[in-house]
Motif scaffolding. Structure first.
Motif, PDB file in Angstrom:
ATOM      1  N   ASP A   1       0.780  -1.124  -0.110  1.00 54.19           N
ATOM      2  CA  ASP A   1      -0.030   0.001  -0.211  1.00 54.19           C
ATOM      3  C   ASP A   1       0.963   1.114  -0.008  1.00 54.19           C
ATOM      4  N   PHE A   2       1.017   2.104  -1.427  1.00 51.70           N
ATOM      5  CA  PHE A   2       1.798   3.080  -1.432  1.00 51.70           C
ATOM      6  C   PHE A   2       1.261   4.363  -0.776  1.00 51.70           C
ATOM      7  N   ALA A   3       0.036   4.318  -0.131  1.00 49.40           N
ATOM      8  CA  ALA A   3      -0.763   5.294   0.546  1.00 49.40           C
ATOM      9  C   ALA A   3      -0.318   5.394   1.885  1.00 49.40           C
ATOM     10  N   LYS A   4       0.408   4.485   2.525  1.00 50.02           N
ATOM     11  CA  LYS A   4       0.596   4.546   3.969  1.00 50.02           C
ATOM     12  C   LYS A   4       2.154   4.900   4.153  1.00 50.02           C
ATOM     13  N   PRO A   5       2.432   5.276   5.230  1.00 56.62           N
ATOM     14  CA  PRO A   5       3.875   5.798   5.598  1.00 56.62           C
ATOM     15  C   PRO A   5       4.659   4.728   5.625  1.00 56.62           C
ATOM     16  N   ILE A   6       5.921   4.845   5.121  1.00 59.67           N
ATOM     17  CA  ILE A   6       6.970   3.661   4.792  1.00 59.67           C
ATOM     18  C   ILE A   6       8.215   4.147   5.554  1.00 59.67           C
ATOM     19  N   GLY A   7       8.896   3.253   6.425  1.00 58.44           N
ATOM     20  CA  GLY A   7      10.221   3.305   7.126  1.00 58.44           C
ATOM     21  C   GLY A   7      10.793   2.397   7.186  1.00 58.44           C
ATOM     22  N   ILE A   8      12.143   2.590   7.188  1.00 55.84           N
ATOM     23  CA  ILE A   8      13.013   1.564   7.774  1.00 55.84           C
ATOM     24  C   ILE A   8      12.714   0.659   9.042  1.00 55.84           C
ATOM     25  N   GLY A   9      12.560  -0.584   9.010  1.00 57.14           N
ATOM     26  CA  GLY A   9      12.069  -1.252  10.122  1.00 57.14           C
ATOM     27  C   GLY A   9      12.669  -0.659  11.330  1.00 57.14           C
ATOM     28  N   PRO A  10      11.699  -0.452  12.547  1.00 61.12           N
ATOM     29  CA  PRO A  10      12.239   0.043  14.009  1.00 61.12           C
ATOM     30  C   PRO A  10      13.469  -0.705  14.382  1.00 61.12           C
ATOM     31  N   HIS A  11      13.672  -2.128  14.047  1.00 58.92           N
ATOM     32  CA  HIS A  11      14.907  -2.755  14.678  1.00 58.92           C
ATOM     33  C   HIS A  11      16.094  -2.776  14.069  1.00 58.92           C
ATOM     34  N   PHE A  12      16.054  -1.766  13.003  1.00 52.39           N
ATOM     35  CA  PHE A  12      17.275  -1.427  12.300  1.00 52.39           C
ATOM     36  C   PHE A  12      17.909  -0.296  12.767  1.00 52.39           C
ATOM     37  N   SER A  13      19.304   0.082  12.785  1.00 53.15           N
ATOM     38  CA  SER A  13      19.671   1.183  12.726  1.00 53.15           C
ATOM     39  C   SER A  13      20.678   1.584  11.321  1.00 53.15           C
ATOM     40  N   VAL A  14      20.208   2.725  10.814  1.00 53.69           N
ATOM     41  CA  VAL A  14      20.904   3.037   9.464  1.00 53.69           C
ATOM     42  C   VAL A  14      22.279   3.687   9.581  1.00 53.69           C
ATOM     43  N   HIS A  15      23.096   2.857   8.862  1.00 57.94           N
ATOM     44  CA  HIS A  15      24.646   3.742   8.763  1.00 57.94           C
ATOM     45  C   HIS A  15      24.761   3.949   7.210  1.00 57.94           C
TER      46      HIS A  15
ATOM     47  N   LEU B   1      20.867   4.695  -5.082  1.00 53.85           N
ATOM     48  CA  LEU B   1      19.270   4.865  -5.051  1.00 53.85           C
ATOM     49  C   LEU B   1      19.055   4.455  -3.528  1.00 53.85           C
ATOM     50  N   TYR B   2      19.694   3.466  -2.822  1.00 53.30           N
ATOM     51  CA  TYR B   2      19.558   3.267  -1.388  1.00 53.30           C
ATOM     52  C   TYR B   2      19.974   4.349  -0.431  1.00 53.30           C
ATOM     53  N   VAL B   3      21.083   4.988  -0.868  1.00 56.24           N
ATOM     54  CA  VAL B   3      21.752   5.954  -0.148  1.00 56.24           C
ATOM     55  C   VAL B   3      20.509   7.162  -0.090  1.00 56.24           C
ATOM     56  N   ALA B   4      20.253   7.428  -1.387  1.00 54.38           N
ATOM     57  CA  ALA B   4      19.089   8.588  -1.433  1.00 54.38           C
ATOM     58  C   ALA B   4      17.842   8.413  -0.825  1.00 54.38           C
ATOM     59  N   LEU B   5      17.371   7.146  -0.848  1.00 50.35           N
ATOM     60  CA  LEU B   5      16.265   6.847  -0.109  1.00 50.35           C
ATOM     61  C   LEU B   5      16.291   6.818   1.292  1.00 50.35           C
ATOM     62  N   MET B   6      17.373   6.708   1.910  1.00 51.66           N
ATOM     63  CA  MET B   6      17.193   6.646   3.458  1.00 51.66           C
ATOM     64  C   MET B   6      16.606   7.699   4.092  1.00 51.66           C
ATOM     65  N   PRO B   7      16.857   9.277   3.644  1.00 52.09           N
ATOM     66  CA  PRO B   7      16.342  10.176   4.580  1.00 52.09           C
ATOM     67  C   PRO B   7      14.942  10.008   4.494  1.00 52.09           C
ATOM     68  N   PHE B   8      14.186   9.440   3.383  1.00 52.68           N
ATOM     69  CA  PHE B   8      12.972   9.341   3.154  1.00 52.68           C
ATOM     70  C   PHE B   8      12.250   8.336   3.701  1.00 52.68           C
ATOM     71  N   LEU B   9      13.134   7.371   4.110  1.00 57.13           N
ATOM     72  CA  LEU B   9      12.395   6.136   4.885  1.00 57.13           C
ATOM     73  C   LEU B   9      12.230   6.451   6.361  1.00 57.13           C
ATOM     74  N   ASP B  10      11.570   7.329   6.552  1.00 58.28           N
ATOM     75  CA  ASP B  10      11.791   7.876   8.180  1.00 58.28           C
ATOM     76  C   ASP B  10      10.442   7.635   8.868  1.00 58.28           C
TER      77      ASP B  10
END
Length: 108
Positions: free
Chosen positions: A2-16, A38-47
């Motif tokens: 569902d692209f209408a819902k907020p998406i974020g990196i799983g809360p069990h992960f820390s991003v580096h 692309l993955y690096v560019a996406l990280m700030p958006f996956l909050d």
């Protein structure tokens, strides 16, 4: 997905972000290396504050909608990212520790 819902990196992960082409997702049990700008560019958006559609619109003209939809769907399918329930916590800083309270993954 569902692209209408907020998406974020799983809360069990820390991003580096390691380099301009590499991201590490670390948890207590496992770690994953994502390679590509692309993955690096996406990280700030996956909050967890932006929907899939908002993320796709942010990359309009740079990445095709179809490719970005596939990448986001793959991240969710692999449980690297998920639909997050709204949370009063501030967004997790990249490269830092996750906040103590975080929205939980909502599986449908």
């Amino acid at each position: 997905m569902d692209f209408a819902k907020p998406i974020g990196i799983g809360p069990h992960f820390s991003v580096h972000v390691v380099t301009d082409k590499e991201v590490l997702l670390l948890s207590e049990q496992r770690s994953y290396r994502l390679q590509g700008k692309l993955y690096v560019a996406l990280m700030p958006f996956l909050d967890g504050r932006r929907t899939g559609e908002e993320i796709i619109c942010a990359f309009a003209g740079r990445i095709s909608r179809e490719r970005l939809r596939k990448v986001l769907a793959d991240l969710v399918e692999k449980n690297y990212a998920c639909h997050l329930a709204p949370s009063p916590s501030p967004p997790r800083p990249i490269g830092g520790l996750p906040p103590k309270r975080r929205g939980c993954c909502v599986r449908h």
